[in-house]
Design an enzyme around this catalytic site. Structure first.
Site, PDB file in Angstrom:
ATOM      1  N   THR A 181       0.781  -1.267  -0.043  1.00  0.00           N
ATOM      2  CA  THR A 181      -0.131   0.091   0.004  1.00  0.00           C
ATOM      3  C   THR A 181       0.812   1.314   0.057  1.00  0.00           C
ATOM      4  O   THR A 181       0.212   2.415  -0.397  1.00  0.00           O
ATOM      5  CB  THR A 181      -0.747   0.121   1.154  1.00  0.00           C
ATOM      6  OG1 THR A 181      -0.088  -0.107   2.433  1.00  0.00           O
ATOM      7  CG2 THR A 181      -2.027  -1.253   1.027  1.00  0.00           C
ATOM      8  N   SER A 182       2.133   1.118   0.364  1.00  0.00           N
ATOM      9  CA  SER A 182       2.716   2.367   0.319  1.00  0.00           C
ATOM     10  C   SER A 182       4.450   2.119   0.085  1.00  0.00           C
ATOM     11  O   SER A 182       4.824   0.737   0.645  1.00  0.00           O
ATOM     12  CB  SER A 182       2.827   3.208   1.461  1.00  0.00           C
ATOM     13  OG  SER A 182       3.337   2.517   2.607  1.00  0.00           O
ATOM     14  N   ASP A 222      -0.920  15.880   3.369  1.00  0.00           N
ATOM     15  CA  ASP A 222       0.166  16.401   4.156  1.00  0.00           C
ATOM     16  C   ASP A 222      -0.412  15.982   5.539  1.00  0.00           C
ATOM     17  O   ASP A 222      -0.733  17.031   6.307  1.00  0.00           O
ATOM     18  CB  ASP A 222       0.723  17.660   4.005  1.00  0.00           C
ATOM     19  CG  ASP A 222       1.900  17.918   4.825  1.00  0.00           C
ATOM     20  OD1 ASP A 222       2.590  16.870   5.471  1.00  0.00           O
ATOM     21  OD2 ASP A 222       2.074  19.210   5.119  1.00  0.00           O
ATOM     22  N   ASP A 230      -6.029  -0.222   8.083  1.00  0.00           N
ATOM     23  CA  ASP A 230      -7.218  -1.222   8.352  1.00  0.00           C
ATOM     24  C   ASP A 230      -8.352  -1.180   7.650  1.00  0.00           C
ATOM     25  O   ASP A 230      -9.074  -1.984   6.981  1.00  0.00           O
ATOM     26  CB  ASP A 230      -7.446  -1.014   9.981  1.00  0.00           C
ATOM     27  CG  ASP A 230      -6.372  -1.010  10.905  1.00  0.00           C
ATOM     28  OD1 ASP A 230      -5.418  -1.802  10.634  1.00  0.00           O
ATOM     29  OD2 ASP A 230      -6.367  -0.500  12.063  1.00  0.00           O
TER      30      ASP A 230
HETATM   31  P1  ADP Z   1      -0.402   1.768   7.207  1.00  0.00           P
HETATM   32  O1  ADP Z   1      -1.372   2.963   7.813  1.00  0.00           O
HETATM   33  O2  ADP Z   1      -0.450   0.536   7.713  1.00  0.00           O
HETATM   34  O3  ADP Z   1       1.255   2.558   7.680  1.00  0.00           O
HETATM   35  P2  ADP Z   1      -0.158   2.916   4.685  1.00  0.00           P
HETATM   36  O4  ADP Z   1       0.795   4.108   5.130  1.00  0.00           O
HETATM   37  O5  ADP Z   1       0.360   2.218   3.711  1.00  0.00           O
HETATM   38  O6  ADP Z   1      -0.465   1.914   5.763  1.00  0.00           O
HETATM   39  O7  ADP Z   1      -1.289   3.636   4.267  1.00  0.00           O
HETATM   40  C1  ADP Z   1      -2.502   2.810   3.581  1.00  0.00           C
HETATM   41  C2  ADP Z   1      -3.288   3.383   2.621  1.00  0.00           C
HETATM   42  O8  ADP Z   1      -3.882   4.722   3.397  1.00  0.00           O
HETATM   43  C3  ADP Z   1      -2.569   4.183   1.491  1.00  0.00           C
HETATM   44  O9  ADP Z   1      -2.270   3.262   0.364  1.00  0.00           O
HETATM   45  C4  ADP Z   1      -3.421   5.426   0.977  1.00  0.00           C
HETATM   46  O10 ADP Z   1      -4.226   4.777   0.143  1.00  0.00           O
HETATM   47  C5  ADP Z   1      -4.159   5.796   2.357  1.00  0.00           C
HETATM   48  N1  ADP Z   1      -3.109   7.003   3.016  1.00  0.00           N
HETATM   49  C6  ADP Z   1      -2.432   6.791   4.282  1.00  0.00           C
HETATM   50  N2  ADP Z   1      -2.070   7.825   4.363  1.00  0.00           N
HETATM   51  C7  ADP Z   1      -2.019   8.815   3.456  1.00  0.00           C
HETATM   52  C8  ADP Z   1      -1.595  10.174   3.133  1.00  0.00           C
HETATM   53  N3  ADP Z   1      -1.010  10.873   4.154  1.00  0.00           N
HETATM   54  N4  ADP Z   1      -2.026  10.624   2.069  1.00  0.00           N
HETATM   55  C9  ADP Z   1      -2.786  10.098   0.983  1.00  0.00           C
HETATM   56  N5  ADP Z   1      -3.094   8.791   1.285  1.00  0.00           N
HETATM   57  C10 ADP Z   1      -3.005   8.049   2.420  1.00  0.00           C
HETATM   58  N1  PLP Z   2      -4.781  -0.613  16.447  1.00  0.00           N
HETATM   59  C1  PLP Z   2      -4.469   0.111  17.357  1.00  0.00           C
HETATM   60  C2  PLP Z   2      -4.874   0.156  18.887  1.00  0.00           C
HETATM   61  C3  PLP Z   2      -3.482   1.367  16.969  1.00  0.00           C
HETATM   62  O1  PLP Z   2      -3.203   2.144  18.004  1.00  0.00           O
HETATM   63  C4  PLP Z   2      -3.291   1.466  15.755  1.00  0.00           C
HETATM   64  C5  PLP Z   2      -2.233   2.613  15.392  1.00  0.00           C
HETATM   65  O2  PLP Z   2      -2.090   3.451  16.227  1.00  0.00           O
HETATM   66  C6  PLP Z   2      -3.358   0.551  14.723  1.00  0.00           C
HETATM   67  C7  PLP Z   2      -4.288  -0.362  15.183  1.00  0.00           C
HETATM   68  C8  PLP Z   2      -3.149   0.678  13.417  1.00  0.00           C
HETATM   69  O3  PLP Z   2      -3.676   1.557  12.388  1.00  0.00           O
HETATM   70  P1  PLP Z   2      -3.136   1.716  10.879  1.00  0.00           P
HETATM   71  O4  PLP Z   2      -4.369   1.352  10.192  1.00  0.00           O
HETATM   72  O5  PLP Z   2      -2.932   3.106  10.696  1.00  0.00           O
HETATM   73  O6  PLP Z   2      -1.918   0.868  10.728  1.00  0.00           O
END
Ligand code: ADP
Ligand code: PLP
Length: 307
Positions: A181-182, A222, A230
């Site tokens: 996803t990233s 940003d 999730d």
């Molecule tokens: P995680 O939250 O597990 O680190 P990611 O950072 O890969 O996962 O984010 C999951 C998805 O959420 C990305 O593929 C994108 O679609 C969206 N997303 C998360 N943060 C941003 C952001 N700052 N700007 C745009 N899209 C975002």
């Molecule tokens: N579950 C809990 C309790 C959390 O505190 C977090 C992140 O802080 C997550 C899950 C994961 O969230 P994300 O979908 O942004 O990776």
């Protein structure tokens, strides 16, 4: 289609806000899935706030809940979705449950979103993931961000080619669908975009296999959102169910919903914070309920390129 599709979702619960089950349940229900949820933790809010309090479900307590379901012979699921897991014993119990569910329904699909706790726990979770990637699942799907991708595969991704090679290795280990996803890969559209990649194994009539590989450029916002991973995993489950052999369509819908939710969230958060101020974690909670129409029927705003 009319068939009841039932998901067992083992994830965090938060009183306020949207991560884990709170992030996954609503969109899945809106898209017609029955969602049975087990809360792996119950916290006041996600851990990005200044304070958080709550309880953690132990492996034994998880087993008790599953036993209840099993005694009533309602342990029949089409999907199991797992996220944030704090310790190895809990994860081992999850694996036992998946094995049982797989016996009850051989076409069970496991959607694995390996969010992990602290560094120590992360390593053992990765090891465990390796074990069950290899041994257990043909119907298996994984969502990874760049950190977890590197941890799981032991490789850093420097080029798109690298990433796809590693995704092919992951296919050999089990998962039919892998979505990254990233990444830190540069986007052709500039540094305001993040690159996401997907690969889905396709078995040809002659028994050999190939894969559909896709690439998406996602406009970056940003701010730091929590619960987006999730939400992504839940949407990916839903849209691959509706487009089982078309990762491009499934990912376009998934990422487009993400975009609508994130846009709505940042607009609201900035309004609440006021001019020139950065929104707080509470203000940045996903605008989930408000996004119901977009979840149900997303306008496609991000296209996936088939490579
Ligand atoms: P995680 O939250 O597990 O680190 P990611 O950072 O890969 O996962 O984010 C999951 C998805 O959420 C990305 O593929 C994108 O679609 C969206 N997303 C998360 N943060 C941003 C952001 N700052 N700007 C745009 N899209 C975002
Ligand atoms: N579950 C809990 C309790 C959390 O505190 C977090 C992140 O802080 C997550 C899950 C994961 O969230 P994300 O979908 O942004 O990776």
């Amino acid at each position: 289609n009319q068939c009841v599709c039932r998901v067992l979702s083992i994830q965090s619960h938060v009183v306020r806000g949207y991560v884990g089950n709170k992030s996954a349940t609503f969109p899945l229900q809106v898209l017609g899935f029955e969602v049975d949820s087990i809360n792996s933790v119950q916290f006041s809010n996600h851990t990005g706030y200044a304070h958080w309090k709550g309880q953690v479900l132990t492996a034994e307590e998880l087993n008790v809940l599953y036993e209840g379901i099993k005694l009533n012979k309602v342990n029949h699921y089409d999907y199991i979705l797992t996220g944030y897991s704090r310790d190895t014993s809990f994860l081992e119990m999850v694996v036992d449950i998946i094995q049982e569910l797989k016996k009850a329904n051989p076409s069970l699909v496991y959607v694995c979103d390996p969010v992990m706790g602290d560094q120590g726990a992360m390593v053992s979770t990765i090891q465990l993931l390796r074990i069950y990637c290899i041994n257990l699942y043909s119907h298996y799907m994984v969502r990874l961000d760049s950190t977890h991708f590197s941890l799981l595969t032991g490789r850093k991704i420097n080029t798109e080619d690298d990433a796809f090679k590693v995704m092919d290795l992951l296919h050999k280990m089990g998962p039919e669908t892998v979505v990254l996803t990233s990444t830190d890969l540069p986007s052709k559209h500039g540094d305001q975009f993040l690159v996401a990649l997907g690969s889905q194994k396709i078995v040809k009539p002659d028994g050999t296999s190939t894969s559909q590989k896709i690439c998406m450029d996602i406009p970056k916002v940003d701010a730091v959102f929590v619960g987006t991973g999730d939400l992504f995993a839940a949407l990916l489950l839903a849209w691959t169910h509706h487009h089982p052999k078309d990762l491009k369509a499934a990912c376009e819908k998934t990422v487009s919903v993400m975009h609508h939710v994130i846009k709505r969230t940042i607009t609201y958060a900035n309004e609440m914070a006021g001019p020139g101020k950065r929104p707080s974690p509470a203000q940045l909670e996903l605008r989930m309920v408000q996004s119901k129409a977009d979840i149900e029927n997303p306008a496609i705003v991000i296209e996936a390129k088939v490579l």
